[in-house]
Design an enzyme around this catalytic site. Structure first.
Site, PDB file in Angstrom:
ATOM      1  N   SER A 107      71.805  83.817 140.535  1.00 41.70           N
ATOM      2  CA  SER A 107      71.598  84.288 139.166  1.00 41.70           C
ATOM      3  C   SER A 107      71.701  85.805 139.063  1.00 41.70           C
ATOM      4  O   SER A 107      71.455  86.530 140.021  1.00 41.70           O
ATOM      5  CB  SER A 107      70.213  83.863 138.658  1.00 41.70           C
ATOM      6  OG  SER A 107      70.060  82.477 138.714  1.00 41.70           O
TER       7      SER A 107
HETATM    8  N1  SAH Z   1      67.964  80.396 142.753  1.00 40.22           N
HETATM    9  C1  SAH Z   1      69.264  80.408 143.387  1.00 40.22           C
HETATM   10  C2  SAH Z   1      70.356  80.054 142.430  1.00 40.22           C
HETATM   11  C3  SAH Z   1      70.574  78.638 142.452  1.00 40.22           C
HETATM   12  S1  SAH Z   1      71.917  77.944 141.566  1.00 40.22           S
HETATM   13  C4  SAH Z   1      69.583  81.726 144.023  1.00 40.22           C
HETATM   14  O1  SAH Z   1      68.783  82.668 143.898  1.00 40.22           O
HETATM   15  O2  SAH Z   1      70.607  81.816 144.684  1.00 40.22           O
HETATM   16  C5  SAH Z   1      71.154  76.376 141.297  1.00 40.22           C
HETATM   17  C6  SAH Z   1      70.932  75.568 142.543  1.00 40.22           C
HETATM   18  O3  SAH Z   1      70.275  74.373 142.140  1.00 40.22           O
HETATM   19  C7  SAH Z   1      72.196  75.161 143.237  1.00 40.22           C
HETATM   20  O4  SAH Z   1      72.152  75.562 144.572  1.00 40.22           O
HETATM   21  C8  SAH Z   1      72.203  73.631 143.102  1.00 40.22           C
HETATM   22  O5  SAH Z   1      72.771  72.972 144.207  1.00 40.22           O
HETATM   23  C9  SAH Z   1      70.737  73.334 142.979  1.00 40.22           C
HETATM   24  N2  SAH Z   1      70.385  72.048 142.373  1.00 40.22           N
HETATM   25  C10 SAH Z   1      70.925  71.448 141.297  1.00 40.22           C
HETATM   26  N3  SAH Z   1      70.289  70.281 141.030  1.00 40.22           N
HETATM   27  C11 SAH Z   1      69.299  70.161 141.961  1.00 40.22           C
HETATM   28  C12 SAH Z   1      68.293  69.186 142.224  1.00 40.22           C
HETATM   29  N4  SAH Z   1      68.134  68.090 141.469  1.00 40.22           N
HETATM   30  N5  SAH Z   1      67.465  69.391 143.255  1.00 40.22           N
HETATM   31  C13 SAH Z   1      67.587  70.495 144.045  1.00 40.22           C
HETATM   32  N6  SAH Z   1      68.512  71.442 143.847  1.00 40.22           N
HETATM   33  C14 SAH Z   1      69.360  71.288 142.815  1.00 40.22           C
END
Ligand code: SAH
Length: 216
Positions: A64
């Protein structure tokens, strides 16, 4: 002495993107100044790591924008003694920020490869108060509940019921809610079993994929 070449970039980021837009929590600003964001992106994107935008991290996912990380973190109102649940470990950057500010972070990621990379980096940086597991985060982490703070870093159609159930009395939950293309960042507080809601503005996140999220 090891010179941190990115320290200046980080100071600029905190001043111009984060403090200038109204983030006030001194502990949040301190954590954003400390965590080396450039290590959480691919080698080729290092010089863009402190830019005012999200960046790809593999598997079609993104880290993000710094301001959004700060905004969501501030909304959790962490004082230092909380158990925090994070859904969507991704690069592990948000996880590191949370680990600076709370007692323990439980983080769930659905892609094993992302979870593995985040684990390795957080270990290398010396974070000892982080547990990561691979799975569907919309189910929460019931064995470790209740959580004083829950952060969902992927967008869903509604608050997953298990997460609401696992939120402690007085706890805060922050999550982007909407459709696949546009969402609003919603903060809810649980008080006397009731939900108090606040809209923190329009955002765009990748999909929350799971039983209480969107279909894959
Ligand atoms: N907070 C992260 C950004 C994550 S992007 C950072 O600082 O880099 C969102 C993430 O959520 C992705 O890696 C995606 O694979 C994950 N995601 C999506 N659905 C999910 C679920 N049901 N359970 C766990 N992770 C999930």
């Amino acid at each position: 002495m090891k010179v941190d070449l990115y320290r200046h970039a980080r100071e600029r980021m905190v001043r111009n993107q984060i403090a200038a837009r109204g983030i006030k929590d001194a502990r949040v600003l301190e954590a954003m100044l400390k965590v080396p964001r450039h290590l959480f992106v691919e080698e080729a994107l290092k010089d863009q790591a402190y830019g005012d935008y999200p960046l790809p991290i593999g598997e079609g996912q993104t880290i993000s924008q710094p301001y959004i990380v700060a905004l969501m973190t501030e909304a959790l109102e962490l004082k230092g003694n909380e158990k925090v649940l994070e859904i969507g470990t991704g690069s592990g950057y948000q996880t590191a920020i949370l680990a600076e500010l709370a007692r323990w972070v439980y983080s769930i990621e659905r892609y094993p490869e992302l979870a593995r990379r985040a684990r390795r980096l957080l270990d290398a940086l010396g974070y000892k108060n982080v547990s990561i597991r691979v799975g569907d985060g919309t189910l929460g982490w019931p064995e470790k509940a209740p959580f004083e703070a829950i952060i969902v870093t992927a967008a869903g159609p509604k608050i997953p019921e298990p997460l609401w159930e696992q939120l402690a009395e007085g706890g805060r939950l922050v999550m982007p809610i909407g459709d696949e293309w546009s969402q609003n960042l919603i903060k809810v507080v649980k008080k006397g079993g009731k939900l108090y809601k606040e809209d923190l503005g329009a955002v765009r996140f990748v999909k929350l994929v799971g039983k209480y999220g969107f279909a894959a």
